[in-house]
Design a protein around this motif. Structure first.
Motif, PDB file in Angstrom:
ATOM      1  N   THR A  72       0.819  -1.210   0.000  1.00 22.03           N
ATOM      2  CA  THR A  72       0.000   0.000   0.000  1.00 22.03           C
ATOM      3  C   THR A  72       0.853   1.260   0.000  1.00 22.03           C
ATOM      4  N   ARG A  73       0.247   2.329  -0.494  1.00 23.37           N
ATOM      5  CA  ARG A  73       0.851   3.646  -0.400  1.00 23.37           C
ATOM      6  C   ARG A  73       0.045   4.520   0.560  1.00 23.37           C
ATOM      7  N   ALA A  74      -0.871   3.904   1.308  1.00 25.38           N
ATOM      8  CA  ALA A  74      -1.648   4.652   2.299  1.00 25.38           C
ATOM      9  C   ALA A  74      -0.679   5.352   3.252  1.00 25.38           C
ATOM     10  N   PRO A  75      -0.984   6.581   3.638  1.00 23.18           N
ATOM     11  CA  PRO A  75      -0.093   7.290   4.559  1.00 23.18           C
ATOM     12  C   PRO A  75       0.080   6.544   5.885  1.00 23.18           C
ATOM     13  N   VAL A  76       1.294   6.588   6.388  1.00 24.29           N
ATOM     14  CA  VAL A  76       1.622   5.987   7.684  1.00 24.29           C
ATOM     15  C   VAL A  76       2.239   7.086   8.542  1.00 24.29           C
ATOM     16  N   LEU A  77       1.669   7.256   9.729  1.00 24.51           N
ATOM     17  CA  LEU A  77       2.139   8.250  10.692  1.00 24.51           C
ATOM     18  C   LEU A  77       2.625   7.505  11.925  1.00 24.51           C
ATOM     19  N   PHE A  78       3.924   7.615  12.214  1.00 25.37           N
ATOM     20  CA  PHE A  78       4.434   7.018  13.444  1.00 25.37           C
ATOM     21  C   PHE A  78       4.009   7.880  14.626  1.00 25.37           C
ATOM     22  N   LEU A  79       3.503   7.235  15.667  1.00 22.11           N
ATOM     23  CA  LEU A  79       3.152   7.874  16.935  1.00 22.11           C
ATOM     24  C   LEU A  79       3.836   7.041  18.008  1.00 22.11           C
ATOM     25  N   THR A  80       4.961   7.538  18.518  1.00 26.71           N
ATOM     26  CA  THR A  80       5.830   6.702  19.328  1.00 26.71           C
ATOM     27  C   THR A  80       6.585   7.493  20.382  1.00 26.71           C
ATOM     28  N   ALA A  81       7.054   6.791  21.394  1.00 26.18           N
ATOM     29  CA  ALA A  81       7.871   7.401  22.438  1.00 26.18           C
ATOM     30  C   ALA A  81       9.338   7.493  22.021  1.00 26.18           C
ATOM     31  N   ARG A  82       9.702   6.867  20.921  1.00 25.11           N
ATOM     32  CA  ARG A  82      11.093   6.898  20.469  1.00 25.11           C
ATOM     33  C   ARG A  82      11.386   8.264  19.851  1.00 25.11           C
ATOM     34  N   ALA A  83      12.099   9.093  20.629  1.00 24.09           N
ATOM     35  CA  ALA A  83      12.287  10.491  20.268  1.00 24.09           C
ATOM     36  C   ALA A  83      13.657  10.804  19.670  1.00 24.09           C
ATOM     37  N   ASP A  84      14.536   9.820  19.589  1.00 20.51           N
ATOM     38  CA  ASP A  84      15.863  10.086  19.040  1.00 20.51           C
ATOM     39  C   ASP A  84      15.763  10.497  17.579  1.00 20.51           C
ATOM     40  N   GLU A  85      16.610  11.438  17.207  1.00 21.15           N
ATOM     41  CA  GLU A  85      16.617  11.902  15.814  1.00 21.15           C
ATOM     42  C   GLU A  85      16.843  10.749  14.847  1.00 21.15           C
ATOM     43  N   VAL A  86      17.711   9.817  15.201  1.00 16.35           N
ATOM     44  CA  VAL A  86      17.997   8.699  14.302  1.00 16.35           C
ATOM     45  C   VAL A  86      16.737   7.862  14.055  1.00 16.35           C
ATOM     46  N   ASP A  87      15.902   7.674  15.079  1.00 20.97           N
ATOM     47  CA  ASP A  87      14.657   6.926  14.898  1.00 20.97           C
ATOM     48  C   ASP A  87      13.720   7.659  13.943  1.00 20.97           C
ATOM     49  N   LYS A  88      13.634   8.978  14.105  1.00 26.52           N
ATOM     50  CA  LYS A  88      12.786   9.768  13.212  1.00 26.52           C
ATOM     51  C   LYS A  88      13.273   9.666  11.774  1.00 26.52           C
ATOM     52  N   VAL A  89      14.574   9.825  11.577  1.00 26.19           N
ATOM     53  CA  VAL A  89      15.144   9.768  10.235  1.00 26.19           C
ATOM     54  C   VAL A  89      14.934   8.386   9.624  1.00 26.19           C
ATOM     55  N   VAL A  90      15.203   7.341  10.380  1.00 21.95           N
ATOM     56  CA  VAL A  90      15.004   5.982   9.874  1.00 21.95           C
ATOM     57  C   VAL A  90      13.554   5.773   9.474  1.00 21.95           C
ATOM     58  N   GLY A  91      12.618   6.155  10.340  1.00 20.11           N
ATOM     59  CA  GLY A  91      11.206   5.974  10.033  1.00 20.11           C
ATOM     60  C   GLY A  91      10.782   6.707   8.780  1.00 20.11           C
ATOM     61  N   LEU A  92      11.206   7.949   8.645  1.00 18.37           N
ATOM     62  CA  LEU A  92      10.839   8.736   7.460  1.00 18.37           C
ATOM     63  C   LEU A  92      11.517   8.202   6.200  1.00 18.37           C
ATOM     64  N   GLU A  93      12.773   7.805   6.315  1.00 18.02           N
ATOM     65  CA  GLU A  93      13.472   7.260   5.149  1.00 18.02           C
ATOM     66  C   GLU A  93      12.916   5.908   4.718  1.00 18.02           C
ATOM     67  N   ALA A  96       7.684   6.302   6.051  1.00 20.36           N
ATOM     68  CA  ALA A  96       6.631   6.915   6.863  1.00 20.36           C
ATOM     69  C   ALA A  96       6.372   8.323   6.344  1.00 20.36           C
ATOM     70  N   ASP A  97       5.141   8.773   6.482  1.00 25.24           N
ATOM     71  CA  ASP A  97       4.763  10.086   5.988  1.00 25.24           C
ATOM     72  C   ASP A  97       4.871  11.169   7.052  1.00 25.24           C
ATOM     73  N   ASP A  98       4.903  10.768   8.322  1.00 25.60           N
ATOM     74  CA  ASP A  98       5.038  11.721   9.414  1.00 25.60           C
ATOM     75  C   ASP A  98       5.479  10.959  10.652  1.00 25.60           C
ATOM     76  N   TYR A  99       5.928  11.690  11.671  1.00 27.90           N
ATOM     77  CA  TYR A  99       6.469  11.089  12.892  1.00 27.90           C
ATOM     78  C   TYR A  99       6.154  12.029  14.051  1.00 27.90           C
ATOM     79  N   ILE A 100       5.358  11.561  14.997  1.00 27.85           N
ATOM     80  CA  ILE A 100       5.002  12.337  16.185  1.00 27.85           C
ATOM     81  C   ILE A 100       5.514  11.603  17.415  1.00 27.85           C
ATOM     82  N   VAL A 101       6.119  12.345  18.330  1.00 32.12           N
ATOM     83  CA  VAL A 101       6.673  11.757  19.547  1.00 32.12           C
ATOM     84  C   VAL A 101       5.672  11.914  20.693  1.00 32.12           C
ATOM     85  N   LYS A 102       5.489  10.836  21.461  1.00 33.98           N
ATOM     86  CA  LYS A 102       4.678  10.875  22.681  1.00 33.98           C
ATOM     87  C   LYS A 102       5.498  11.548  23.770  1.00 33.98           C
ATOM     88  N   PRO A 103       4.892  12.301  24.656  1.00 33.12           N
ATOM     89  CA  PRO A 103       3.472  12.635  24.705  1.00 33.12           C
ATOM     90  C   PRO A 103       3.115  13.612  23.585  1.00 33.12           C
TER      91      PRO A 103
END
Length: 117
Positions: A72-93, A96-103
């Motif tokens: 699928t090409r449906a948008p995927v938005l990560f909603l996670t407690a993993r706030a490290d920049e490397v996690d965000k970059v990996v997810g987007l690369e 993923a279409d977006d990345y939000i950190v909890k809280p």
């Protein structure tokens, strides 16, 4: 109906809070507590967007995303407690279409979902 959203979240309180907030905005919502459940039920749910946690029991959210991108090409938005920049970059690369950190704030989540849809 605003659209169909699949939430993949193993914390019941977080999943329920997101579900209620999105249903109030008119979305049809399904909740999957594991990555395996999400992958098994994806074809039947046919979501317009997936809200995905990274830390899940069994296969993690990164692997779920990898497998979803095969079908699928449906948008995927990560909603996670993993706030490290490397996690965000990996997810987007990975696609993923977006990345939000909890809280997080439900209004921000809702706005980002609207933008993706």
């Amino acid at each position: 109906m605003a659209g169909t959203i699949m939430i993949v979240e193993d914390e019941p309180a977080v999943a329920r809070g997101v579900q209620v907030a999105l249903e109030r905005e008119g979305y049809e919502v399904s909740v999957q507590p594991t990555g395996e459940d999400a992958l098994a039920n994806f074809a039947d749910a046919v979501p317009d967007l997936v809200v995905l946690d990274v830390r899940l029991p069994g296969i993690d959210g990164f692997e779920v995303l990898r497998q979803l991108r095969r079908e699928t090409r449906a948008p995927v938005l990560f909603l996670t407690a993993r706030a490290d920049e490397v996690d965000k970059v990996v997810g987007l690369e990975m696609g993923a279409d977006d990345y939000i950190v909890k809280p997080f704030r439900h209004r921000e989540l809702g706005s980002r979902i609207k933008a993706l849809l």
